[in-house]
Design an enzyme around this catalytic site. Structure first.
Site, PDB file in Angstrom:
ATOM      1  N   LYS A  86      18.519  24.653  25.231  1.00 58.53           N
ATOM      2  CA  LYS A  86      20.142  24.527  25.194  1.00 58.53           C
ATOM      3  C   LYS A  86      20.494  25.419  23.817  1.00 58.53           C
ATOM      4  O   LYS A  86      19.979  24.811  22.641  1.00 58.53           O
ATOM      5  CB  LYS A  86      20.754  23.240  25.255  1.00 58.53           C
ATOM      6  N   LYS A 108      19.025   2.605  24.969  1.00 58.19           N
ATOM      7  CA  LYS A 108      19.691   3.338  25.849  1.00 58.19           C
ATOM      8  C   LYS A 108      19.107   4.027  26.872  1.00 58.19           C
ATOM      9  O   LYS A 108      18.276   4.933  26.361  1.00 58.19           O
ATOM     10  CB  LYS A 108      20.879   4.223  25.005  1.00 58.19           C
TER      11      LYS A 108
HETATM   12  N1  LIG Z   1      25.336  15.801  20.834  1.00 58.74           N
HETATM   13  C1  LIG Z   1      25.368  14.673  21.394  1.00 58.74           C
HETATM   14  O1  LIG Z   1      25.362  13.236  21.200  1.00 58.74           O
HETATM   15  C2  LIG Z   1      25.805  14.668  22.846  1.00 58.74           C
HETATM   16  C3  LIG Z   1      26.358  13.525  23.610  1.00 58.74           C
HETATM   17  C4  LIG Z   1      26.772  13.625  24.902  1.00 58.74           C
HETATM   18  C5  LIG Z   1      26.487  14.824  25.430  1.00 58.74           C
HETATM   19  N2  LIG Z   1      25.993  15.834  25.100  1.00 58.74           N
HETATM   20  C6  LIG Z   1      25.690  17.343  25.631  1.00 58.74           C
HETATM   21  O2  LIG Z   1      27.058  17.918  25.600  1.00 58.74           O
HETATM   22  C7  LIG Z   1      27.115  18.785  26.842  1.00 58.74           C
HETATM   23  C8  LIG Z   1      28.375  18.279  27.481  1.00 58.74           C
HETATM   24  O3  LIG Z   1      28.138  16.969  28.032  1.00 58.74           O
HETATM   25  P1  LIG Z   1      29.585  16.450  28.776  1.00 58.74           P
HETATM   26  O4  LIG Z   1      29.289  15.215  29.302  1.00 58.74           O
HETATM   27  O5  LIG Z   1      30.962  16.742  27.986  1.00 58.74           O
HETATM   28  O6  LIG Z   1      29.688  17.481  30.112  1.00 58.74           O
HETATM   29  P2  LIG Z   1      31.027  17.757  30.962  1.00 58.74           P
HETATM   30  O7  LIG Z   1      30.415  18.513  32.090  1.00 58.74           O
HETATM   31  O8  LIG Z   1      31.710  16.899  31.041  1.00 58.74           O
HETATM   32  O9  LIG Z   1      31.645  18.825  29.899  1.00 58.74           O
HETATM   33  C9  LIG Z   1      31.058  20.163  29.888  1.00 58.74           C
HETATM   34  C10 LIG Z   1      32.203  21.114  29.912  1.00 58.74           C
HETATM   35  O10 LIG Z   1      31.801  22.594  29.580  1.00 58.74           O
HETATM   36  C11 LIG Z   1      32.571  23.436  30.334  1.00 58.74           C
HETATM   37  N3  LIG Z   1      31.872  24.645  30.111  1.00 58.74           N
HETATM   38  C12 LIG Z   1      30.592  25.097  30.498  1.00 58.74           C
HETATM   39  N4  LIG Z   1      30.364  26.245  30.336  1.00 58.74           N
HETATM   40  C13 LIG Z   1      31.151  26.823  29.355  1.00 58.74           C
HETATM   41  C14 LIG Z   1      31.371  27.892  28.663  1.00 58.74           C
HETATM   42  N5  LIG Z   1      30.459  28.861  28.682  1.00 58.74           N
HETATM   43  N6  LIG Z   1      32.376  28.083  27.760  1.00 58.74           N
HETATM   44  C15 LIG Z   1      33.435  26.827  27.976  1.00 58.74           C
HETATM   45  N7  LIG Z   1      33.463  25.833  28.418  1.00 58.74           N
HETATM   46  C16 LIG Z   1      32.349  25.823  29.153  1.00 58.74           C
HETATM   47  C17 LIG Z   1      32.520  22.795  31.726  1.00 58.74           C
HETATM   48  O11 LIG Z   1      33.622  23.378  32.478  1.00 58.74           O
HETATM   49  C18 LIG Z   1      32.715  21.434  31.271  1.00 58.74           C
HETATM   50  O12 LIG Z   1      34.302  21.161  31.266  1.00 58.74           O
HETATM   51  C19 LIG Z   1      25.958  18.385  27.569  1.00 58.74           C
HETATM   52  O13 LIG Z   1      24.891  19.391  27.171  1.00 58.74           O
HETATM   53  C20 LIG Z   1      25.339  17.274  27.132  1.00 58.74           C
HETATM   54  O14 LIG Z   1      23.920  16.793  27.341  1.00 58.74           O
HETATM   55  C21 LIG Z   1      25.588  15.788  23.511  1.00 58.74           C
END
Ligand SMILES: NC(=O)c1ccc[n+]([C@@H]2O[C@H](COP(=O)([O-])OP(=O)(O)OC[C@H]3O[C@@H](n4cnc5c(N)ncnc54)[C@H](O)[C@@H]3O)[C@@H](O)[C@H]2O)c1
Length: 315
Positions: free
Chosen positions: A219, A67
């Protein structure tokens, strides 16, 4: 020249619903813990100041996967996806390429499924209510998978109220503020990880916290002081200690390997999970290539069985 199906996001969604995603991600963790599926830690290629690329290979179940995926946390404000890229599925007997696949939807399904699986394995028996902090793409799929696993109702909160409202309306859950969401039985954090969203003052005995958003160095979503109250679990130590929720504490020396249990070891019966109903369990998810492999195999099988339409590409 190989001719392979191109399986887009619609095909992935048609092939794998949340219950199936949970089943396949459970299988992936089991096989990985048994040593049958193999995976090096993901490789990061930083793209400052906006994000990073990750290369995630794994092999198992007769296939190998790669990926190539992004995390560009500021992209939402530019109207662009945070997570995007592509996935290659190959035959591990012959090395032949078998499919070319959308990776954002595979990522969301396996990420949401890991949140639900962690709750099934680690949450207190009576835990039901859910707090979703960060209701973007992967927060929404975490909520859908938890709902499919019988958890909820929940409280959705997001810096963008419209995101929380849309998710709450879809699942018949409620919206609330951060403190209300962080008080629920199962708390899932899926923000960009720019600041702690679960504080020491929030946590209480019996909770399960799935910290998903902090999946790269720098992060964080859970206050360091809150970690002291939690029994710690992760998806895979090498990844989690280098670029997960626990990495800051590991760098500071306040968390060491002996205090962190991999989820697969609990599932394999090699390690203890939750010790009592009053403990707080925290699962640090960084996202594993074996999870992607589990979902990708399910999508490819659905295509091979004629259940999916796909264009073909000759490479
Ligand atoms: N652990 C994993 O397997 C995994 C997989 C995918 C993504 N991620 C990570 O998850 C995170 C989110 O990814 P996504 O694709 O859902 O992004 P996204 O932008 O679709 O969603 C993030 C959300 O968080 C909200 N947000 C930002 N700051 C905030 C706060 N302080 N309080 C509440 N809400 C807040 C934003 O408004 C947004 O709606 C990223 O850091 C990404 O790298 C982790």
């Amino acid at each position: 020249m190989p001719t392979v199906p191109v399986l887009d996001a619609g095909a992935v969604l048609a092939a794998v619903d949340p219950p199936r995603a949970i089943e396949r991600v459970r299988l992936a963790f089991e096989r990985f813990a048994a040593g049958e599926w193999v995976m090096p830690a993901k490789v990061y290629v930083d793209a400052p100041p906006n994000g990073d690329f990750r290369a995630m290979p794994a092999r198992g179940g007769g296939f190998a996967v790669l990926k190539w995926v992004t995390s560009f946390p500021g992209n939402s404000s530019r109207g662009l996806p945070v997570v995007t890229g592509a996935l290659l599925l190959s035959d591990s007997e012959t090395g032949e390429l078998r499919a070319f696949m959308d990776c954002a939807q595979v990522t969301s399904l396996r990420t949401g499924a890991a949140a639900a699986l962690s709750a099934q394995v680690l949450a207190a028996p009576g835990a039901r209510s859910v707090g979703i902090i960060g209701c973007g793409v992967n927060g929404a799929w975490s909520a859908r998978c938890l709902a499919a696993a019988g958890y909820g109702p929940g409280i959705c909160t997001d810096a963008r109220p419209e995101a929380a409202e849309a998710l709450a309306a879809e699942l018949g859950w409620a919206t609330g503020d951060r403190v209300e969401a962080a008080a629920e039985d199962v708390v899932v954090t899926v923000t960009p990880g720019g600041e702690p969203v679960v504080l020491e003052s929030d946590v209480r005995g019996g909770q399960h916290i799935a910290a998903l958003g902090a999946d790269a160095k720098g992060k964080t979503e859970v206050e360091l002081a809150a970690l002291r109250h939690c029994r710690l679990f992760c998806d895979e130590w090498e990844q989690a200690s280098a670029g997960g929720e626990l990495s800051d504490a590991v760098a500071k020396g306040t968390v060491t390997r002996q205090y962190v249990t991999e989820l697969g070891d609990v599932m394999a019966g090699r390690a203890h999970g939750r010790g009592s109903d009053d403990e707080i369990t925290l699962f640090d998810s960084t996202g594993l290539a074996i999870q992607d492999l589990g979902i990708a195999i399910a999508v490819y099988e659905a295509w091979r069985e004629g259940r999916l339409e796909a264009g073909m590409a000759t490479l």
